[in-house]
Design a protein around this motif. Structure first.
Motif, short mmCIF file in Angstrom:
data_model
loop_
_atom_site.label_atom_id
_atom_site.label_comp_id
_atom_site.label_asym_id
_atom_site.label_seq_id
_atom_site.Cartn_x
_atom_site.Cartn_y
_atom_site.Cartn_z
N LEU A 232 51.94 39.46 33.61
CA LEU A 232 51.88 40.92 33.71
C LEU A 232 51.05 41.52 32.58
CD1 LEU A 232 55.58 41.62 34.74
CD2 LEU A 232 53.54 41.97 36.14
N LYS A 233 51.09 40.91 31.40
CA LYS A 233 50.24 41.39 30.29
C LYS A 233 48.77 41.15 30.60
CE LYS A 233 53.62 40.74 26.57
NZ LYS A 233 53.93 39.99 25.31
N PHE A 234 48.46 39.98 31.14
CA PHE A 234 47.06 39.67 31.46
C PHE A 234 46.52 40.58 32.56
CE2 PHE A 234 47.97 35.06 30.05
CZ PHE A 234 47.59 35.35 28.75
N SER A 235 47.38 40.95 33.52
CA SER A 235 46.92 41.75 34.65
C SER A 235 46.53 43.16 34.24
CB SER A 235 48.01 41.82 35.73
OG SER A 235 49.14 42.54 35.26
N GLN A 236 47.10 43.67 33.12
CA GLN A 236 46.77 44.99 32.58
C GLN A 236 46.86 46.10 33.64
OE1 GLN A 236 42.91 44.50 30.81
NE2 GLN A 236 43.70 43.36 29.05
N GLY A 237 47.94 46.04 34.42
CA GLY A 237 48.19 47.08 35.40
C GLY A 237 47.52 46.85 36.75
N LYS A 238 46.67 45.84 36.87
CA LYS A 238 46.03 45.57 38.16
C LYS A 238 47.04 45.02 39.16
CE LYS A 238 41.50 44.78 36.05
NZ LYS A 238 40.39 43.84 35.82
N VAL A 239 48.07 44.37 38.65
CA VAL A 239 49.22 43.97 39.47
C VAL A 239 50.45 44.58 38.81
CG1 VAL A 239 50.62 42.06 40.33
CG2 VAL A 239 48.13 41.82 40.21
N THR A 240 51.11 45.48 39.49
CA THR A 240 52.27 46.16 38.91
C THR A 240 53.49 45.24 38.93
OG1 THR A 240 52.96 47.10 41.03
CG2 THR A 240 51.37 48.36 39.73
N GLU A 241 54.50 45.65 38.16
CA GLU A 241 55.74 44.88 38.12
C GLU A 241 56.39 44.81 39.49
OE1 GLU A 241 58.00 46.89 35.19
OE2 GLU A 241 56.88 46.05 33.49
N THR A 242 56.32 45.92 40.24
CA THR A 242 56.92 45.96 41.58
C THR A 242 56.19 45.00 42.52
OG1 THR A 242 57.53 48.27 41.25
CG2 THR A 242 57.52 47.45 43.52
N GLU A 243 54.85 44.98 42.47
CA GLU A 243 54.07 44.08 43.33
C GLU A 243 54.32 42.62 42.95
OE1 GLU A 243 50.19 46.96 44.20
OE2 GLU A 243 50.20 45.57 42.49
N TYR A 244 54.47 42.36 41.67
CA TYR A 244 54.71 41.00 41.20
C TYR A 244 56.08 40.51 41.68
CZ TYR A 244 54.58 37.08 37.89
OH TYR A 244 54.57 35.84 37.33
N ALA A 245 57.11 41.35 41.52
CA ALA A 245 58.45 40.98 41.97
C ALA A 245 58.49 40.83 43.49
CB ALA A 245 59.46 42.03 41.52
N ALA A 246 57.75 41.69 44.19
CA ALA A 246 57.72 41.61 45.66
C ALA A 246 57.07 40.30 46.11
CB ALA A 246 56.95 42.80 46.23
N ALA A 247 56.08 39.82 45.37
CA ALA A 247 55.43 38.56 45.72
C ALA A 247 56.41 37.39 45.58
CB ALA A 247 54.20 38.34 44.84
#
Length: 321
Positions: free
Chosen positions: A219-234
């Motif tokens: 999530l740090k590397f993504s710098q907002g390009k992948v949100t926490e919600t999108e990451y958890a949904a994946a």
């Protein structure tokens, strides 16, 4: 045999210290419910292979020791066990490499383009090869020296571009953070300490800590390009698509059981408290210091010169009569 006996004596020492640290780690993680940073279980791995001694003792005794017959037997059992496990691990690695060569390289432009884009986000200069595989995990990383990503075609093709971005960033973060290499090193640490069940427990726990470390840094590397919600949904989506296969600990984003995945998602979506994080850091630092201090103190009872020299009575005096 003298040198081998001294090595086994040192292994007994570090195995005991590492086991004590493992119990502390499990207590803090599973009882106090504190998420451990990766440096803490890494310290546990070091304690399983590096002895921390008092400056006035010797790791290898300068005197000729008269080892007991029972110690001889235990020493040879340890050597044979290490040899068997090393051969087994080597054969397993060779078979894994052969299996990888039998997998088909992914030629889908969409997936390769997304992987390249995610590699740039993570900061990887060399993009790992993508393979279609038949493993239980829908996607995972393999190879400590030359990492590659193995995917399940039936699962991956059902994911959207957003979900694939989250998945690829996670897997590439494993490579960036050297998790595969660290777990391979832990394999050999367990081979040396195979008599101690806590070494194997610590190794399994280390794999889980690699997952939480990967989540945080991805999530740090993504710098907002992948949100926490999108990451958890994946994560939830991969669990949904792979419910037929039993989940196993490993390096894939969907490789954990539902309960452990729930803990990961809670960790991702919960806001962190600086005060709580500092308190956890203090607890971990104190635990590490106490373990090292105990190791130094215990070394005076375990290695040469023994405390018995100060009393004028040798440990082996009763066996030389």
């Amino acid at each position: 045999m003298q040198i081998l006996g001294n090595i086994f004596n040192a292994i007994i020492f570090v195995s005991a210290i590492g086991g004590i640290f493992c119990v502390l780690s499990l207590f803090i993680n599973h009882i106090l419910r504190c998420t451990l940073p990766l440096w803490f279980p890494l310290c546990g791995m070091i304690l399983f292979c590096v002895p921390f001694l008092s400056p006035d003792v010797f790791l290898i005794s300068p005197e000729t020791q008269e080892w007991l017959n029972g110690f001889y037997i235990a020493c040879w059992i340890w050597v044979c066990g290490c040899g068997i496990l090393f051969v087994y691990d080597t054969i397993r690695s060779i078979m894994a490499k052969r299996a990888l060569k039998g997998y088909q390289i992914c030629s889908t432009e969409r997936l390769n383009a997304l992987c390249l884009q995610c590699a740039e986000i993570v900061g990887l200069k060399k993009v790992p090869a993508l393979y279609w595989g038949t493993l239980d995990n829908p996607i995972c990383v393999t190879g400590a020296i030359r990492p590659a990503i193995i995917m399940s075609k039936t699962v991956i093709e059902k994911l959207t571009d957003g979900e694939l971005s989250a998945v690829f960033i996670h897997e590439l973060t494993h490579i960036k953070r050297k998790h595969i290499l660290l777990e391979r090193i832990y394999d050999y640490v367990c081979i040396l300490n195979w008599l101690n069940p806590f070494a194997w427990i610590a190794k399994g726990d280390f794999s889980l800590h690699c997952e939480t470390d990967c989540d945080c840094n991805a999530l740090k590397f993504s710098q907002g390009k992948v949100t926490e919600t999108e990451y958890a949904a994946a994560i939830i989506r991969l669990l949904e698509l792979s419910t037929v296969q039993a989940a196993k600990p490993g390096k894939g984003i969907g490789a954990l059981s539902f309960v452990l995945a729930k803990r990961r998602i809670k960790r991702i979506t919960t806001r962190t408290s600086k005060i709580r994080d500092r308190m956890i850091t203090v607890i971990l630092a104190v635990s590490l210091i106490l373990t090292v201090a105990f190791s130094v103190q215990f070394s005076r009872e375990h290695f040469y010169p023994y405390p018995a020299y100060h009393t004028g009575t040798e440990y082996g005096a009763g066996y030389n009569e």
